[in-house]
Scaffold this active site. Structure first.
Site, PDB file in Angstrom:
ATOM      1  N   GLU A   2     -37.737  -9.104  90.292  1.00  0.00           N
ATOM      2  CA  GLU A   2     -36.328  -8.752  90.129  1.00  0.00           C
ATOM      3  C   GLU A   2     -35.479  -9.271  91.281  1.00  0.00           C
ATOM      4  OE1 GLU A   2     -35.065  -7.612  87.514  1.00  0.00           O
ATOM      5  OE2 GLU A   2     -36.615  -6.543  86.421  1.00  0.00           O
TER       6      GLU A   2
ATOM      7  N   ASP B 262     -42.801 -12.939  78.730  1.00  0.00           N
ATOM      8  CA  ASP B 262     -41.688 -13.750  78.230  1.00  0.00           C
ATOM      9  C   ASP B 262     -41.185 -14.845  79.170  1.00  0.00           C
ATOM     10  OD1 ASP B 262     -40.787 -11.744  79.908  1.00  0.00           O
ATOM     11  OD2 ASP B 262     -39.291 -10.956  78.522  1.00  0.00           O
TER      12      ASP B 262
ATOM     13  N   GLU C 131     -35.973  -1.521  70.797  1.00  0.00           N
ATOM     14  CA  GLU C 131     -36.934  -2.068  71.754  1.00  0.00           C
ATOM     15  C   GLU C 131     -38.214  -2.518  71.050  1.00  0.00           C
ATOM     16  OE1 GLU C 131     -36.046  -1.676  75.944  1.00  0.00           O
ATOM     17  OE2 GLU C 131     -35.292  -2.900  74.300  1.00  0.00           O
TER      18      GLU C 131
ATOM     19  N   GLU D 252     -30.921 -10.979  74.629  1.00  0.00           N
ATOM     20  CA  GLU D 252     -31.784 -12.082  74.190  1.00  0.00           C
ATOM     21  C   GLU D 252     -31.384 -12.698  72.855  1.00  0.00           C
ATOM     22  OE1 GLU D 252     -33.735 -10.292  77.536  1.00  0.00           O
ATOM     23  OE2 GLU D 252     -32.927  -9.375  75.718  1.00  0.00           O
TER      24      GLU D 252
ATOM     25  N   THR E  83     -33.423 -16.620  84.236  1.00  0.00           N
ATOM     26  CA  THR E  83     -33.658 -15.597  83.222  1.00  0.00           C
ATOM     27  C   THR E  83     -32.701 -14.422  83.341  1.00  0.00           C
ATOM     28  OG1 THR E  83     -35.456 -14.475  82.034  1.00  0.00           O
ATOM     29  CG2 THR E  83     -35.378 -14.200  84.433  1.00  0.00           C
TER      30      THR E  83
END
Length: 491
Positions: free
Chosen positions: A33, A174, A267, A288, A391
């Site tokens: 992160e 991902d 989710e 996304e 991302t």
């Protein structure tokens, strides 16, 4: 900035950051992160600062306060990569490094999501350590894939033993696939792209069913979870980047039907049952699916993609808007709200919606316009388009990676060097050794201009080609000069 056009606010934030950010604090931070949000955000802001009207320092984009902060933040993450495998721990203490009791188990995405930011940092600062550790981590995952070509969800970074063996394209995995593609584009790297294409074959062979992607056991390929996760909705956009638009559109339309069923993406969605999964009914306004719509619309101009964008705007406005912002949907079945707004809603969801409906945005530049910037290493081109989003949706200008090479002219192809040597028509032996470094202020062009003959020609650069053929230093009446080392007729 691109949403509000508020240059004064951008300048205010930059001024605050220039006062200094202390990364020497006793805090445990997520390596993943911190990279995508802090390092990626600072790099993107650094590269966009001149376009935003901020006064940049001499030497930009190869220097600047935001770049220095990005480098400082990234250095705090480097201790996490000091493992036998080169795969990083998931958490690091910003003051002390990796805690003694830190778990060695890291998710695949937490290992493979560094090459975009770290390679950019290496190219802008000239320090290869960042790109090197990111590449080593990527290669370690590749080395430890299963015999059928799949990777699991969590791995022990000390022993390289897979702890969670579910293979898929969603949560925990991902952005590893995303960064193989985006890293290949950013760096024009065939090896990274070939890795992804091999994974793509295995993913199609074992996880794809009727344009849905399921979770399977990484060694056997047997289905373990027949679910669609909202995080997987990035996949059609990623497929569009490699030119697989037809498959991307079919999968996108599957995901869009789920959106229309609930007014958002839960989710988890049970594919056989066609309904949400217990305790996974929420929608935190993830980006996304809208991200994929933006990429696919740029590729196809299909109006269906604009319809998704319109539905998203109307849905978010209707069911999520509150006095202080936009709240997470706690349960899509009845649209109950949670007292929370995720940072990625502004960083990504709103940004991708904006770009979907703004065809003339500078981000979509096709190279027809650009800026010429003078750096300490010569002229370079910026803002010509082809931006690569990390991302967390922070755009990186790939052209900037070519602006700060301290030895751009020296990094010749071996074949080109040999042609020069043969042109001397001397049957002499040359000593192979590492050439001495020049001072930062001395450019290769100065050396080349002092030389005669074909030494004036521009050369193709070759990444990390620091070992050059050279001879002892001589006076400056040379046929060819490389890093101050010269070749004379009588050498």
């Amino acid at each position: 900035l691109q949403i509000l056009g508020n240059v004064s606010e951008f300048q205010r934030v930059v001024n605050v950051l220039q006062e200094g950010v202390d990364f020497d604090i006793d805090v445990n931070a997520s390596v993943f992160e911190t990279n995508i949000r802090v390092v990626g955000g600072l790099l993107s802001a650094h590269l966009l600062s001149k376009k935003a009207g901020v006064e940049v320092e001499v030497g930009w984009p190869c220097s600047g306060p935001l770049l220095r902060m990005a480098e400082e933040a990234a250095r705090k993450l480097l201790p996490a990569f000091q493992t036998p495998t080169g795969m990083p721990y998931g958490t690091v203490n910003l003051l002390h490094g990796v805690n003694p009791g830190e778990t060695p188990v890291t998710c695949t995405a937490g290992i493979g999501t560094f090459i975009v930011e770290f390679a950019t940092l290496s190219h802008l600062t000239g320090d290869p350590v960042f790109e090197d550790v990111a590449r080593k981590a990527l290669k370690a995952l590749w080395k430890n894939r299963s015999d059928i070509g799949l990777v699991g969800n969590h791995i022990d970074v000390i022993t390289a033993k897979w702890v969670a063996q579910d293979a898929g394209i969603g949560a925990g995995v991902d952005s590893y696939f995303e960064y193989l593609v985006k890293g290949a584009i950013l760096l024009q790297d065939k090896e990274l792209m070939s890795m992804f294409l091999e994974y793509n074959k295995a993913i199609k062979n074992y996880t794809k069913f009727d344009d849905w992607y399921l979770w399977v056991q990484m060694y056997k390929g047997t289905v373990s979870m027949p679910v669609f996760q909202s995080l997987e909705a990035y996949w059609p956009g990623l497929q569009s980047l490699i030119g697989d638009v037809d498959n991307a559109m079919r999968t996108f339309l599957n995901y869009y039907t789920v959106w229309k069923q609930f007014g958002g993406l839960p989710e988890f969605y049970n594919i056989p049952q066609g309904y949400t999964v217990e305790k996974r009914e929420g929608y935190p306004l993830r980006p996304e699916l809208i991200e994929s719509a933006m990429y696919l619309y740029r590729a196809t101009r299909d109006p269906t993609l604009l319809e998704l964008g319109r539905d998203a705007v109307e849905s978010i406005e209707k069911i999520s808007k509150v006095d202080c912002g936009f709240a997470t949907i706690k349960d899509l079945r009845d649209h109950r709200l949670d007292n929370r707004m995720e940072s990625f809603f502004l960083a990504e969801t709103v940004k991708y919606l904006y770009l979907l409906f703004d065809p003339d945005n500078f981000i979509h530049n096709d190279g027809s316009v650009f800026d010429v910037v003078l750096t300490p290493y010569g002229e370079c081109i910026l803002n010509a388009g082809g931006y690569v989003f990390n991302t967390e949706a922070h755009p990186i200008d790939p052209a900037a990676l070519h602006c700060c090479r301290k030895w751009k002219e020296e990094q010749w192809e071996v074949e080109d060097l040999m042609r020069e040597f043969y042109s001397l028509k001397r049957n002499k032996k040359f000593t192979l050794k590492r050439a001495s470094d020049r001072g930062e202020g001395e450019s290769m062009q100065d050396t080349v201009d002092a030389s005669s003959g074909s030494g004036r020609e521009k050369r193709n650069s070759k990444k990390n080609a620091h070992s050059l053929l050279s001879c002892p230093s001589q006076s400056f009446n040379s046929k060819l000069a490389v890093l101050g080392q010269v070749f004379l007729d009588n050498t």
